[in-house]
Design an enzyme around this catalytic site. Structure first.
Site: not given
Length: 393
Positions: A107-108, A231
């Site tokens: 997403s980053n 994660k």
């Protein structure tokens, strides 16, 4: 920082550095579509500039306990073309700060804003930059989640072709209302079976319409030989504890510590885990619960804040591993406050701080907004405490 041999933009890359050529897939008789090779390959005239030389090494780049950084994507401020030179420089800066590995296409990394070709270019550029800077053994994780099983498999194969070592896979969610009880489990198992690189299960409810994988599901998935970790951006430390207990997770931690900040680690599963890097690895998904992740037996974190303050995140983990408990607690407080700014402001604000403090970062792709001068100054001020820590290391 030494120069890295990369093009300055995605336009340059299209001319040769990482050009991808589409081929119609040729299906082998009797084989399922999922077992076919990727429909993308590197054109022969650019093969020497690709990361294919790294592919043979990918099988011996183990995941190790530590801090992993889901890297940003960088763009030209005017054209929004990929800025591959900055992509490379950022990767090397993070590696030199002591992180254990990098992750692209999260997403980053604005994966949802990139074409398939661009995604592969970012991954290939990152791998090439690490290799050129001497970080040949640093593992590279690549985001490969998709809404269909077939596309996720293709992304895993593309990631391997581009130099990725592991695939970070979100569950599909668009047709969630039509899923059977086993749909998500079958998705991960089928992707894992066909992927040329091992998978990490990515649990991030906010990104998938609130779907929150429970510990039972992740433990079940861990039994597949090509699913090697997870994660947890959900921040649920109880879930993390259950997964650690149920999977024989590789742990990183401390042996004996005291309030003087001294202590020792060991390799018996309560120590830093360096004696055995094989097994399922559970990572926290943000820096604000690093210490809680490690205390619960996690292997480390995959945290966006480390794009800006990698040394602070690494110092926190190192303090825990060496038994400096009091120091680790103090650092966690600072890092958590800084991460709260990053969480609230998102990648728009965090990239703005990177630009303001380190002179690069730029803007996200539209339709994400471009913060004004006052907003940038405010976010930078809010993050000053953790930035001060970073500068001191």
């Amino acid at each position: 920082m030494s120069a890295v041999n990369v093009p300055s933009s995605s336009t340059d890359a299209d001319r040769g550095y990482a050009r991808m050529v589409h081929h119609e897939p040729v299906l082998t008789a009797g084989a399922s579509p999922e077992t076919q090779p990727s429909v993308y390959s590197i054109s022969s005239d650019v093969a020497d500039n690709s990361s294919t030389s790294s592919l043979d090494e990918s099988t011996h780049r183990p995941l190790i306990p530590g801090v992993y950084v889901p890297t940003f994507a960088f763009f030209d401020d005017k054209t929004e073309d990929l800025d591959l030179a900055t992509t490379a420089q950022h990767a090397v800066r993070l590696a030199r700060a002591g992180v254990a590995g990098l992750a692209t296409q999260g997403s980053n990394g604005e994966a949802v804003h990139l074409t398939t070709t661009e995604r592969n270019m970012v991954t290939r550029t990152t791998r090439r930059a690490l290799d050129d800077a001497g970080f040949h053994e640093m593992p590279l994780i690549v985001g490969c989640g998709a809404q269909s099983t077939r596309e996720a498999i293709t992304l895993c194969r593309d990631a391997f072709d581009a130099g990725g070592d592991y695939a970070l896979v979100l569950p599909p969610s668009y047709y969630r209302g039509l899923f059977s009880q086993e749909s998500v489990t079958e998705y991960f198992l089928e992707v894992a079976q066909a992927s040329p690189i091992p998978l990490l299960v990515y649990n991030y409810p906010q990104a998938v319409g609130g779907m929150d994988l429970d510990s039972d599901t992740i433990i079940k998935l861990s039994r597949h030989g090509n699913i090697v970790g997870c994660k947890l951006t959900c921040g649920n430390t109880g879930k993390l504890n259950r997964i650690v207990a149920g999977t024989g997770t590789v742990r990183t931690g401390t042996g004996t510590g005291n309030d003087n900040g001294n202590g020792t680690g060991n390799d018996n599963g309560n120590g830093n885990g360096n004696g055995n890097n094989e097994g399922f690895m559970c990572f926290g998904g943000s820096a604000d619960f690093t210490l809680q992740t490690l205390l619960g037996g996690g292997a480390g974190i995959i945290a966006g804040l480390a794009n800006v303050t990698p040394k602070a995140c690494v110092e926190l983990m190192n303090s825990w591993q060496t038994g400096k408990i009091k120091k680790a607690k103090r650092l966690q407080e600072i890092v958590a406050r800084g991460d709260w700014v990053a969480i609230r402001r998102g990648l728009v604000g965090t990239k703005a701080v990177l630009q303001e403090v380190f002179g690069y970062g730029g803007f996200a792709r539209k339709p994400l907004p471009r913060p004004g001068k006052e907003e940038v100054e405010l976010v930078t001020k809010e993050m000053e405490e953790v930035l001060k820590l970073e500068r001191s290391l």
